[in-house]
Design an enzyme around this catalytic site. Structure first.
Site, PDB file in Angstrom:
ATOM      1  N   GLY A  21       0.816  -1.202   0.000  1.00 33.99           N
ATOM      2  CA  GLY A  21       0.000   0.000   0.000  1.00 33.99           C
ATOM      3  C   GLY A  21       0.850   1.254   0.000  1.00 33.99           C
ATOM      4  O   GLY A  21       1.997   1.241   0.451  1.00 33.99           O
ATOM      5  N   GLY A  30      -0.224   9.280   1.023  1.00 36.13           N
ATOM      6  CA  GLY A  30       0.377  10.575   0.786  1.00 36.13           C
ATOM      7  C   GLY A  30       1.736  10.742   1.433  1.00 36.13           C
ATOM      8  O   GLY A  30       2.628  11.372   0.874  1.00 36.13           O
ATOM      9  N   ASP A  79     -10.017  11.828   9.674  1.00 31.68           N
ATOM     10  CA  ASP A  79      -9.980  11.356   8.285  1.00 31.68           C
ATOM     11  C   ASP A  79     -10.651   9.988   8.163  1.00 31.68           C
ATOM     12  O   ASP A  79     -10.142   9.095   7.496  1.00 31.68           O
ATOM     13  CB  ASP A  79      -8.541  11.291   7.774  1.00 31.68           C
ATOM     14  CG  ASP A  79      -8.468  11.128   6.250  1.00 31.68           C
ATOM     15  OD1 ASP A  79      -9.420  11.555   5.565  1.00 31.68           O
ATOM     16  OD2 ASP A  79      -7.474  10.574   5.755  1.00 31.68           O
TER      17      ASP A  79
END
Length: 362
Positions: free
Chosen positions: A22, A25, A139
């Site tokens: 994975g 950012g 988030d």
């Protein structure tokens, strides 16, 4: 300093780097192996371009510390933090399986209510636990909710507290700069668009409301094409009722979600516990499961639209990494101008009414 792509197959201390699984950012995640415990682990490395930035390193260490302190069966644990050849990494539990975004994409459209309850209630419990320990996530989104276990028995695991905020006000030297948006546009509460300093746990409740809306209706409340349009929608547009997409959805579920997505934080549920208790009360209403026993099938013509909008959301998320000050300023200006324009229209209408009213009487 070794490049992250060069770590595959290497052993670092008690860990072996098996493969990249994975990327985000700020980091790259490896599936690794604990050589002593003989267990798979997830190892998240800070990207090379950030390793020289003190504030980012502080934030990365802070994320690890926050997650280490949070011990809950539905939260992904951080079990170690290490530095190697200039690279900073945290070690987490390995969760075998996909995430809630994958799950929703696979099942296309509204999810059966029994499955929603099985997945969503533990998420509420986990996030509520974090709030009780003075941590908000900021988030929350389907891709940050991993699902472990076989199909039909999935258990959720909330992860990625990389932009979490301590309600105690201890930022460990990290301060959010003006013009920086924290979060993902699709799930951002109205207050997150205006000021990060005023954000509290109710922003997480808003994001959870968006996720529940998706699960129940098979759609997002707002499907926009740009950063500015998302800001305007979350701050000013009414949330479309879910019965537009699922005609037989019970009104109690509609009310539950609408309250969760209130524009003003004080009008939402005060806590995840209150949110969960109301959801549980609805779930015991006689025949509530019968009304949503079978998942309505979305029209075939709608499926390509889903893929197209998913790509647009991914593009927005990619461009909105940390600093979008210029875009934010433009969005705020647009919202301000629209508000002024609406006010002018109201004033003109009022003046016209005052002028015409005496004439009509004569």
């Amino acid at each position: 300093m070794l490049r992250l792509e060069e770590l595959t197959g290497k052993e670092i201390g008690q860990y072996r780097m098996d493969e990249i699984c994975g990327e985000g950012g700020m980091g790259v995640v490896y599936k690794g192996f604990h050589l002593h415990l003989k267990l798979p682990v997830a190892i998240k490395f800070l990207r090379e371009e950030y390793t020289e930035k003190d504030d980012v390193r502080i934030r990365f260490r802070r994320e690890a510390k926050l997650q280490f302190q949070l011990q809950h069966p539905n939260l992904v644990r951080v079990i170690d933090l290490f530095e190697f050849s200039g690279n900073l990494a945290m070690v987490m539990d390995w969760v075998e399986g996909g995430d809630l975004e994958d799950y929703m994409e696979k099942h296309q459209g509204p999810i059966v209510l029994q499955d929603i309850a099985r997945i969503f209630l533990p998420v509420l419990d986990a996030v509520g636990y974090a709030h009780k320990h003075n941590v908000i996530h900021r988030d929350l989104k389907p891709s940050n909710i991993l699902l472990k276990g076989k199909e039909g028995e999935e258990e959720p695991m909330v992860m990625d507290f990389g932009i979490a905020k301590s309600l105690l006000g201890k930022e460990d030297g990290l301060r959010t700069k003006t013009g920086v948006i924290i979060g993902t546009p699709v799930y951002l509460a109205p207050e997150q668009w205006h000021s990060t300093s005023s954000v509290d746990h109710r922003a997480d409740i808003y994001a959870l409301g968006i996720i529940l809306y998706q699960l129940l209706s098979g759609r997002l409340p707002f499907e926009q094409d740009s950063f500015q349009e998302y800001m305007f929608a979350h701050c000013s547009k009414d949330v479309p009722p879910m019965n537009q997409y699922v005609p037989n959805i019970p009104s109690k579920l509609e009310d539950l979600v609408q309250k969760t997505l209130a524009k003003k934080p004080e009008e939402r549920w005060t806590s995840c516990e209150e949110f969960a208790e109301e959801f549980k009360r609805i779930l015991i209403i006689p025949n509530i499961y019968d009304s949503l026993a079978e998942k309505p099938r979305l029209p075939t013509a709608f499926e390509p639209e889903i893929d197209d909008k998913k790509k647009k959301r991914a593009a927005l998320a990619a461009t909105l990494s940390f600093s979008q000050g210029e875009a934010l300023e433009k969005a705020r200006q647009r919202l301000f101008l629209l508000t002024i324009a609406a006010g002018v229209v109201v004033i003109i209408g009022l003046v016209g009414w005052l002028v015409l009213s005496p004439q009509q009487k004569h």
